[in-house]
Design a protein around this motif. Structure first.
Motif, PDB file in Angstrom:
ATOM      1  N   ARG A 262       0.822  -1.216   0.000  1.00  0.00           N
ATOM      2  CA  ARG A 262       0.000   0.000   0.000  1.00  0.00           C
ATOM      3  C   ARG A 262       0.854   1.262   0.000  1.00  0.00           C
ATOM      4  N   HIS A 263       1.983   1.242   0.676  1.00  0.00           N
ATOM      5  CA  HIS A 263       2.846   2.432   0.727  1.00  0.00           C
ATOM      6  C   HIS A 263       3.443   2.727  -0.652  1.00  0.00           C
ATOM      7  N   ARG A 264       3.941   1.704  -1.315  1.00  0.00           N
ATOM      8  CA  ARG A 264       4.539   1.884  -2.640  1.00  0.00           C
ATOM      9  C   ARG A 264       3.501   2.387  -3.645  1.00  0.00           C
ATOM     10  N   SER A 265       2.334   1.768  -3.663  1.00  0.00           N
ATOM     11  CA  SER A 265       1.312   2.139  -4.639  1.00  0.00           C
ATOM     12  C   SER A 265       0.740   3.527  -4.380  1.00  0.00           C
ATOM     13  N   ALA A 266       0.455   3.841  -3.124  1.00  0.00           N
ATOM     14  CA  ALA A 266      -0.070   5.173  -2.795  1.00  0.00           C
ATOM     15  C   ALA A 266       0.955   6.250  -3.116  1.00  0.00           C
ATOM     16  N   ALA A 267       2.217   6.003  -2.764  1.00  0.00           N
ATOM     17  CA  ALA A 267       3.275   6.986  -3.045  1.00  0.00           C
ATOM     18  C   ALA A 267       3.450   7.184  -4.545  1.00  0.00           C
ATOM     19  N   PHE A 268       3.361   6.101  -5.313  1.00  0.00           N
ATOM     20  CA  PHE A 268       3.493   6.195  -6.768  1.00  0.00           C
ATOM     21  C   PHE A 268       2.416   7.098  -7.352  1.00  0.00           C
ATOM     22  N   LEU A 269       1.159   6.796  -7.048  1.00  0.00           N
ATOM     23  CA  LEU A 269       0.068   7.583  -7.636  1.00  0.00           C
ATOM     24  C   LEU A 269       0.102   9.031  -7.149  1.00  0.00           C
ATOM     25  N   ALA A 270       0.343   9.227  -5.867  1.00  0.00           N
ATOM     26  CA  ALA A 270       0.407  10.590  -5.339  1.00  0.00           C
ATOM     27  C   ALA A 270       1.507  11.384  -6.039  1.00  0.00           C
ATOM     28  N   ALA A 271       2.645  10.763  -6.271  1.00  0.00           N
ATOM     29  CA  ALA A 271       3.743  11.460  -6.951  1.00  0.00           C
ATOM     30  C   ALA A 271       3.356  11.840  -8.380  1.00  0.00           C
ATOM     31  N   VAL A 272       2.748  10.913  -9.107  1.00  0.00           N
ATOM     32  CA  VAL A 272       2.347  11.204 -10.492  1.00  0.00           C
ATOM     33  C   VAL A 272       1.340  12.351 -10.539  1.00  0.00           C
ATOM     34  N   LEU A 273       0.344  12.306  -9.658  1.00  0.00           N
ATOM     35  CA  LEU A 273      -0.722  13.309  -9.681  1.00  0.00           C
ATOM     36  C   LEU A 273      -0.356  14.609  -8.962  1.00  0.00           C
ATOM     37  N   GLY A 274       0.786  14.631  -8.284  1.00  0.00           N
ATOM     38  CA  GLY A 274       1.185  15.828  -7.551  1.00  0.00           C
ATOM     39  C   GLY A 274       0.400  15.996  -6.258  1.00  0.00           C
ATOM     40  N   LEU A 275       0.061  14.882  -5.614  1.00  0.00           N
ATOM     41  CA  LEU A 275      -0.724  14.890  -4.380  1.00  0.00           C
ATOM     42  C   LEU A 275       0.110  14.349  -3.230  1.00  0.00           C
ATOM     43  N   ARG A 276      -0.504  14.261  -2.054  1.00  0.00           N
ATOM     44  CA  ARG A 276       0.172  13.709  -0.877  1.00  0.00           C
ATOM     45  C   ARG A 276      -0.541  12.446  -0.415  1.00  0.00           C
ATOM     46  N   VAL A 277       0.232  11.574   0.174  1.00  0.00           N
ATOM     47  CA  VAL A 277      -0.332  10.391   0.817  1.00  0.00           C
ATOM     48  C   VAL A 277      -0.787  10.814   2.202  1.00  0.00           C
ATOM     49  N   GLY A 278      -1.978  10.392   2.586  1.00  0.00           N
ATOM     50  CA  GLY A 278      -2.530  10.761   3.880  1.00  0.00           C
ATOM     51  C   GLY A 278      -2.048   9.873   5.009  1.00  0.00           C
ATOM     52  N   THR A 279      -2.607  10.099   6.169  1.00  0.00           N
ATOM     53  CA  THR A 279      -2.305   9.321   7.369  1.00  0.00           C
ATOM     54  C   THR A 279      -3.052   7.996   7.314  1.00  0.00           C
ATOM     55  N   PRO A 280      -2.382   6.889   7.652  1.00  0.00           N
ATOM     56  CA  PRO A 280      -3.079   5.593   7.643  1.00  0.00           C
ATOM     57  C   PRO A 280      -4.335   5.634   8.508  1.00  0.00           C
ATOM     58  N   PHE A 281      -5.353   4.939   8.042  1.00  0.00           N
ATOM     59  CA  PHE A 281      -6.632   4.829   8.738  1.00  0.00           C
ATOM     60  C   PHE A 281      -6.942   3.342   8.824  1.00  0.00           C
ATOM     61  N   GLY A 282      -6.594   2.736   9.964  1.00  0.00           N
ATOM     62  CA  GLY A 282      -6.720   1.291  10.070  1.00  0.00           C
ATOM     63  C   GLY A 282      -5.832   0.638   9.029  1.00  0.00           C
ATOM     64  N   PRO A 283      -6.352  -0.306   8.252  1.00  0.00           N
ATOM     65  CA  PRO A 283      -5.539  -0.972   7.235  1.00  0.00           C
ATOM     66  C   PRO A 283      -5.428  -0.187   5.926  1.00  0.00           C
ATOM     67  N   PHE A 284      -6.005   0.991   5.886  1.00  0.00           N
ATOM     68  CA  PHE A 284      -6.058   1.783   4.644  1.00  0.00           C
ATOM     69  C   PHE A 284      -5.040   2.915   4.659  1.00  0.00           C
ATOM     70  N   LEU A 285      -4.508   3.210   3.471  1.00  0.00           N
ATOM     71  CA  LEU A 285      -3.601   4.343   3.291  1.00  0.00           C
ATOM     72  C   LEU A 285      -4.219   5.228   2.213  1.00  0.00           C
ATOM     73  N   PRO A 286      -4.736   6.401   2.600  1.00  0.00           N
ATOM     74  CA  PRO A 286      -5.493   7.218   1.650  1.00  0.00           C
ATOM     75  C   PRO A 286      -4.640   8.166   0.809  1.00  0.00           C
ATOM     76  N   VAL A 287      -5.116   8.384  -0.392  1.00  0.00           N
ATOM     77  CA  VAL A 287      -4.654   9.475  -1.246  1.00  0.00           C
ATOM     78  C   VAL A 287      -5.884  10.335  -1.471  1.00  0.00           C
ATOM     79  N   ASP A 288      -5.827  11.563  -0.976  1.00  0.00           N
ATOM     80  CA  ASP A 288      -6.958  12.496  -1.077  1.00  0.00           C
ATOM     81  C   ASP A 288      -6.882  13.196  -2.427  1.00  0.00           C
ATOM     82  N   LEU A 289      -7.938  13.064  -3.224  1.00  0.00           N
ATOM     83  CA  LEU A 289      -7.951  13.651  -4.561  1.00  0.00           C
ATOM     84  C   LEU A 289      -8.305  15.129  -4.562  1.00  0.00           C
ATOM     85  N   GLY A 290      -8.702  15.670  -3.417  1.00  0.00           N
ATOM     86  CA  GLY A 290      -8.972  17.105  -3.336  1.00  0.00           C
ATOM     87  C   GLY A 290     -10.388  17.490  -3.692  1.00  0.00           C
ATOM     88  N   ASN A 291     -11.230  16.546  -4.019  1.00  0.00           N
ATOM     89  CA  ASN A 291     -12.622  16.838  -4.349  1.00  0.00           C
ATOM     90  C   ASN A 291     -13.571  16.097  -3.413  1.00  0.00           C
TER      91      ASN A 291
END
Length: 142
Positions: free
Chosen positions: A30-59
């Motif tokens: 989850r860390h690798r995949s979230a970091a990859f997409l966040a980097a491509v889109l110019g976003l940040r990876v959020g704080t883990p929430f239980g077993p989930f690692l969020p990428v906030d799309l801003g909408n």
């Protein structure tokens, strides 16, 4: 013009505003995949929430990465409507990461973007093979 659902009794009509809040994306890491997409889109990876690692799309929508290691990841398609002024930066970040992008969803036209609906778009794979799409104009639907 009446909506397609205006003929339904009020109790059967959906709420006026239904929107996607979040969706889970399976990943082997989850860390690798979230970091990859966040980097491509110019976003940040959020704080883990239980077993989930969020990428906030801003909408108001988050992509919640969830690790799934006990079976193969089934490829899914995720499309992101991105600002025109950010598109070139996203392509540059894909190139810098050595990720091939394509003009088409079947990945037969490498290193090119498309001009669908008067905008620009491209497809690429994330670390688990999900088919990601960036586009500057939404699809015109019938």
């Amino acid at each position: 013009m009446p909506s397609a659902q205006s003929h339904l009794p009020a109790a059967e009509r959906p709420p006026a505003a239904v929107r996607l809040d979040h969706t889970n994306i399976y990943a082997t890491d989850r860390h690798r995949s979230a970091a990859f997409l966040a980097a491509v889109l110019g976003l940040r990876v959020g704080t883990p929430f239980g077993p989930f690692l969020p990428v906030d799309l801003g909408n108001g929508v988050t992509l919640d990465y969830y690790e799934k290691r006990d079976e193969p990841i089934q490829s899914q398609h995720y499309a992101f409507l991105v600002p025109e002024e950010g598109f070139d930066g996203m392509i540059a970040r894909l190139e810098a990461a050595g990720v091939t992008y394509y003009a088409d969803p079947h990945h037969t036209d490498p290193g090119r973007t498309n001009g669908l609906f008067g905008g620009r778009g491209a497809y690429f794979e994330d670390p688990d093979g999900h088919n990601m799409e960036i586009m500057t104009r939404p699809y015109v639907r019938p």
